[in-house]
Design a protein around this motif. Sequence first.
Motif, mmCIF file in Angstrom:
data_model
loop_
_atom_site.group_PDB
_atom_site.id
_atom_site.type_symbol
_atom_site.label_atom_id
_atom_site.label_comp_id
_atom_site.label_asym_id
_atom_site.label_seq_id
_atom_site.Cartn_x
_atom_site.Cartn_y
_atom_site.Cartn_z
ATOM 1 N N LYS A 103 0.834 -1.113 0.039
ATOM 2 C CA LYS A 103 0.108 -0.030 -0.028
ATOM 3 C C LYS A 103 0.911 1.260 -0.101
ATOM 4 C CE LYS A 103 -4.055 -1.810 2.137
ATOM 5 N NZ LYS A 103 -3.814 -3.356 2.244
ATOM 6 N N ASP A 146 -4.743 -0.427 6.998
ATOM 7 C CA ASP A 146 -5.641 0.303 6.279
ATOM 8 C C ASP A 146 -5.844 1.538 6.833
ATOM 9 O OD1 ASP A 146 -5.746 -1.846 4.667
ATOM 10 O OD2 ASP A 146 -7.587 -2.535 5.197
ATOM 11 N N SER A 191 -2.941 3.631 5.828
ATOM 12 C CA SER A 191 -2.976 4.067 4.577
ATOM 13 C C SER A 191 -3.988 5.261 3.944
ATOM 14 C CB SER A 191 -3.236 2.739 3.678
ATOM 15 O OG SER A 191 -2.275 1.882 4.168
ATOM 16 N N LEU A 240 -5.324 4.962 -4.447
ATOM 17 C CA LEU A 240 -5.028 3.926 -3.158
ATOM 18 C C LEU A 240 -6.384 3.676 -2.506
ATOM 19 C CD1 LEU A 240 -3.254 2.330 -0.877
ATOM 20 C CD2 LEU A 240 -3.114 4.646 0.146
ATOM 21 N N LEU A 284 -8.218 -0.013 -1.673
ATOM 22 C CA LEU A 284 -8.483 -0.927 -0.248
ATOM 23 C C LEU A 284 -9.322 -1.876 -0.347
ATOM 24 C CD1 LEU A 284 -7.774 2.472 2.027
ATOM 25 C CD2 LEU A 284 -6.381 0.694 1.460
#
Length: 618
Positions: free
Chosen positions: A487, A586, A589, A612, A616
């Motif tokens: 990521k 997550d 990110s 991005l 996810l």
Amino acid sequence: MNDHTDPEKFARTAFADGPRLLADIGATHARFALQTAPGVFRSVRVLRCDDFEGIVPLLRFYLSDHDDATLHHAALAVANPVNGDQVRMTNRDWQFSTDAVRRELGLQTLLIVNDFTALAMAIPGLRPEDLMKVGGGAPAGNAVVGVLGPGTGLGVSGVIPTADGFVTLGSEGGHVNFAPADEREFAILQFAWQEWPHVSNERLISGPGMEIIYRALAHRNGVKAPPRSSPDIISGALDERDALCLEVLDCFCGMLGGAAANLAVTLGSFGGVFIGGGIVPRMGEWFAQSQFRARFEAKGRFSSYLADIPTYVITTPNPAFHGVATILSEHLRGRSGANTLMERIGHLQHELTPAEQRVATLVLEHPRLVLNEPIAGIARLAEVSQPTVIRFCRSLGFLGLADFKLKFASSLTGAIPVRHSQVRTGDSTHDVSAKVIDNTVSAILKFRDQLDVRSIDRAIELLTRAKRVEFYALGNSRVVALDGQHKFFRFRIPTASYGDSHLFTLAAELLQPGDVVVAISNSGRLPELLTAVEAARAAGADVIAITSSGSPLAKKASVCLAVDHAEDSTTFLSMISRVLQLLLIDILSVGISLDGRGERDDAAGTDQHHMLISHLGS
């Protein structure tokens, strides 16, 4: 001086954790109070719901006068069925998530209950001076009570006494079909059918319903009548003695008497039927002389049955405050609420006999099944005798299985809480699947409530400014490190992932100030990882640890993002901890993506950030 401007009001609170926010939110008005002690309601205020776009602006407006109050607990009664977290109001275009509102207001506890459930819970605590009796009859001791009342809608509920208090019925009984009792009411029903194919009691026995009756009787009588609201109709009848308005009230009270009688025979309300809502109390003594009681007793063969049941009008202002305060208090004491009986069984399980523990396990793992099974079925499923089932119920303080089921069913109103259940050798594939999912969801919800947002903000800040990000992990956490690298490289930050203890120790020595290490470990005690983290810190890099709080790794890190889920990693691979670690990746990110890194990225870089977020979920 108005109470809500009294600077000393909160100093007098009897609750150790401060005042409690209470509200009774109807379709038209919302009534608020701060409870500072049992039975003490201060800063009472009534607001018009039309002035607000939703429940959060409404709550914030009331609380804006009380910035000096530290609130931890709140309970709101709403004119709406309440089933689970999502609430959609029936007579107002508002919907909300209970948990989202709780978190937005920074509350530890937020209960949402049906308004007539709250009113019903207030009944046992009402005093004689809070009531106006209508007609004869006397209440039987320890008996069921019926509650109904017209306002913007028609609320219906009941109160059932149990060994340890009362159970209130969450009901939408106002929506049963309206049944006319004479030709005049049938004409009104026909008039209402022109607007709705289904005419419920609420369509006619309510404020808007009174206006329908007014128009219907004007049409039936051939009278040209000016439009009137329900308050105008009441004042027209009682103050102006207007013939049409008087007929409307006479008809309305008769309909209400019929609905109250139906409720009484349905519940067996020998404790009485109580009339609340915002309309009937305005009628005062006139209501006692209306057709209400005569219609209540006009039940053919059951007239004598109903003649013995007393009826009352609740005259005390804001009675729902008493009920919603009781519900909140019992929830905080662990006596009632969404899942406190489940928790109580779990806490007391170790004190039960081995046979009773098997019953407790069955209840905790299959609550709906227990509610639906007879005693023989429960005994068979728990592999105990039927007397053991009774002893289990009595060990918890109930009279028997029926008493236990009644309170247990009330505690499970809405969704059964997701909870941890032990996977057992004999479980079917269905049970194994359900338990693994439930255990993970339970851990995620607990993790969400315990999340340290400040630490996450600090971690996002470090990562946003980082010149280089390296992920260090061993074993089961290695997959989390790889996910992080996958990521983070989209941010065009030099990124690497090391899963070999020798390599990440060497890599740590090459770091510089401005670099960041993300060290991931379930236990936080691996010597190789601790050595690498020490080397990284010595080189001037910052370290973000995703690990258990209080571990050696957490203490050596610049920032610790705690994952405190106990798993026996000596016997099993860490499964739920890995899921929680991935969730943190997550969160970081998305946080970095939203932060933008605009000061060092061009337009293409910004596109990468949006990409991005879209990736996810892929």
